[in-house]
Design a protein around this motif. Structure first.
Motif, PDB file in Angstrom:
ATOM      1  N   TRP A   1      48.664  45.616  33.516  1.00 49.70           N
ATOM      2  CA  TRP A   1      47.256  45.808  33.852  1.00 49.70           C
ATOM      3  C   TRP A   1      47.008  47.302  33.994  1.00 49.70           C
ATOM      4  CZ3 TRP A   1      43.631  41.878  35.270  1.00 49.70           C
ATOM      5  CH2 TRP A   1      44.141  40.577  35.230  1.00 49.70           C
ATOM      6  N   LYS A   2      45.846  47.757  33.558  1.00 52.47           N
ATOM      7  CA  LYS A   2      45.444  49.152  33.762  1.00 52.47           C
ATOM      8  C   LYS A   2      45.073  49.335  35.228  1.00 52.47           C
ATOM      9  CE  LYS A   2      43.336  49.442  29.225  1.00 52.47           C
ATOM     10  NZ  LYS A   2      42.044  49.484  28.535  1.00 52.47           N
ATOM     11  N   GLU A   3      45.258  50.542  35.721  1.00 54.06           N
ATOM     12  CA  GLU A   3      44.910  50.835  37.109  1.00 54.06           C
ATOM     13  C   GLU A   3      43.434  50.543  37.381  1.00 54.06           C
ATOM     14  OE1 GLU A   3      45.158  54.439  40.410  1.00 54.06           O
ATOM     15  OE2 GLU A   3      45.787  54.817  38.359  1.00 54.06           O
ATOM     16  N   SER A   4      42.576  50.879  36.419  1.00 55.15           N
ATOM     17  CA  SER A   4      41.136  50.623  36.590  1.00 55.15           C
ATOM     18  C   SER A   4      40.850  49.120  36.697  1.00 55.15           C
ATOM     19  CB  SER A   4      40.335  51.237  35.443  1.00 55.15           C
ATOM     20  OG  SER A   4      40.729  50.681  34.198  1.00 55.15           O
ATOM     21  N   GLU A   5      41.622  48.306  35.978  1.00 57.98           N
ATOM     22  CA  GLU A   5      41.440  46.856  36.056  1.00 57.98           C
ATOM     23  C   GLU A   5      41.863  46.333  37.433  1.00 57.98           C
ATOM     24  OE1 GLU A   5      42.158  45.073  31.632  1.00 57.98           O
ATOM     25  OE2 GLU A   5      43.934  45.883  32.642  1.00 57.98           O
ATOM     26  N   ILE A   6      42.921  46.901  37.978  1.00 54.97           N
ATOM     27  CA  ILE A   6      43.401  46.479  39.299  1.00 54.97           C
ATOM     28  C   ILE A   6      42.359  46.795  40.361  1.00 54.97           C
ATOM     29  CG2 ILE A   6      45.157  46.866  41.078  1.00 54.97           C
ATOM     30  CD1 ILE A   6      46.128  45.218  38.673  1.00 54.97           C
ATOM     31  N   ILE A   7      41.779  47.972  40.286  1.00 54.18           N
ATOM     32  CA  ILE A   7      40.743  48.359  41.249  1.00 54.18           C
ATOM     33  C   ILE A   7      39.563  47.398  41.149  1.00 54.18           C
ATOM     34  CG2 ILE A   7      39.058  50.165  41.814  1.00 54.18           C
ATOM     35  CD1 ILE A   7      41.287  52.189  40.905  1.00 54.18           C
ATOM     36  N   GLU A   8      39.159  47.099  39.928  1.00 53.93           N
ATOM     37  CA  GLU A   8      38.044  46.180  39.710  1.00 53.93           C
ATOM     38  C   GLU A   8      38.402  44.758  40.140  1.00 53.93           C
ATOM     39  OE1 GLU A   8      34.776  45.174  36.253  1.00 53.93           O
ATOM     40  OE2 GLU A   8      36.454  46.494  35.804  1.00 53.93           O
TER      41      GLU A   8
ATOM     42  N   HIS B   1      35.904  37.437  33.084  1.00 46.09           N
ATOM     43  CA  HIS B   1      35.555  38.861  33.146  1.00 46.09           C
ATOM     44  C   HIS B   1      36.620  39.730  32.461  1.00 46.09           C
ATOM     45  CE1 HIS B   1      33.795  42.545  34.731  1.00 46.09           C
ATOM     46  NE2 HIS B   1      35.031  42.919  35.042  1.00 46.09           N
ATOM     47  N   PHE B   2      37.890  39.438  32.734  1.00 40.21           N
ATOM     48  CA  PHE B   2      38.978  40.261  32.191  1.00 40.21           C
ATOM     49  C   PHE B   2      39.508  39.735  30.851  1.00 40.21           C
ATOM     50  CE2 PHE B   2      39.173  41.337  36.744  1.00 40.21           C
ATOM     51  CZ  PHE B   2      39.114  42.717  36.644  1.00 40.21           C
ATOM     52  N   CYS B   3      38.942  38.622  30.378  1.00 35.06           N
ATOM     53  CA  CYS B   3      39.387  38.012  29.109  1.00 35.06           C
ATOM     54  C   CYS B   3      40.892  37.751  29.119  1.00 35.06           C
ATOM     55  CB  CYS B   3      38.998  38.881  27.916  1.00 35.06           C
ATOM     56  SG  CYS B   3      37.232  39.137  27.759  1.00 35.06           S
ATOM     57  N   ARG B   4      41.332  37.133  30.205  1.00 32.58           N
ATOM     58  CA  ARG B   4      42.747  36.797  30.367  1.00 32.58           C
ATOM     59  C   ARG B   4      42.857  35.341  30.804  1.00 32.58           C
ATOM     60  NH1 ARG B   4      46.786  40.941  31.745  1.00 32.58           N
ATOM     61  NH2 ARG B   4      45.956  43.003  31.331  1.00 32.58           N
ATOM     62  N   PRO B   5      43.960  34.696  30.465  1.00 37.76           N
ATOM     63  CA  PRO B   5      44.141  33.308  30.893  1.00 37.76           C
ATOM     64  C   PRO B   5      44.241  33.211  32.419  1.00 37.76           C
ATOM     65  CG  PRO B   5      46.062  34.084  29.654  1.00 37.76           C
ATOM     66  CD  PRO B   5      45.073  35.200  29.674  1.00 37.76           C
TER      67      PRO B   5
END
Length: 83
Positions: A37-44, A61-65
């Motif tokens: 995961w990108k750091e920005s994704e973790i914050i979000e 939102h994150f387009c992940r399973p």
């Protein structure tokens, strides 16, 4: 075969025999999971989770399973980073 190769081969064979003998279940063995995961994704993610977003909403939102969302939720919770 070198000594190192022999040790590695023996270890692999012992693990295989143990799993075969005791019918070990390997969790998530067949799942294709993106562990990164990108750091920005973790914050979000943290923000959205703490605001009450559901696993399904986060998944969309994150387009992940959902399994990846669930695993990240467990990871963040075990580290005490979710409120």
């Amino acid at each position: 075969m070198s000594n190192t190769e022999s040790i590695v081969t023996k270890s692999i064979e012992e693990q295989h025999l143990y799993h075969k003998r005791y019918n070990v279940y390997i969790m998530l063995e067949d799942e294709d999971i993106d562990w990164y995961w990108k750091e920005s994704e973790i914050i979000e993610f943290d923000r959205m989770f703490n605001e009450g977003a559901t696993v399904l909403e986060l998944s969309q939102h994150f387009c992940r399973p959902t399994v990846e969302i669930a695993l990240l939720t467990i990871d963040r919770d075990l580290k005490g980073l979710l409120s």
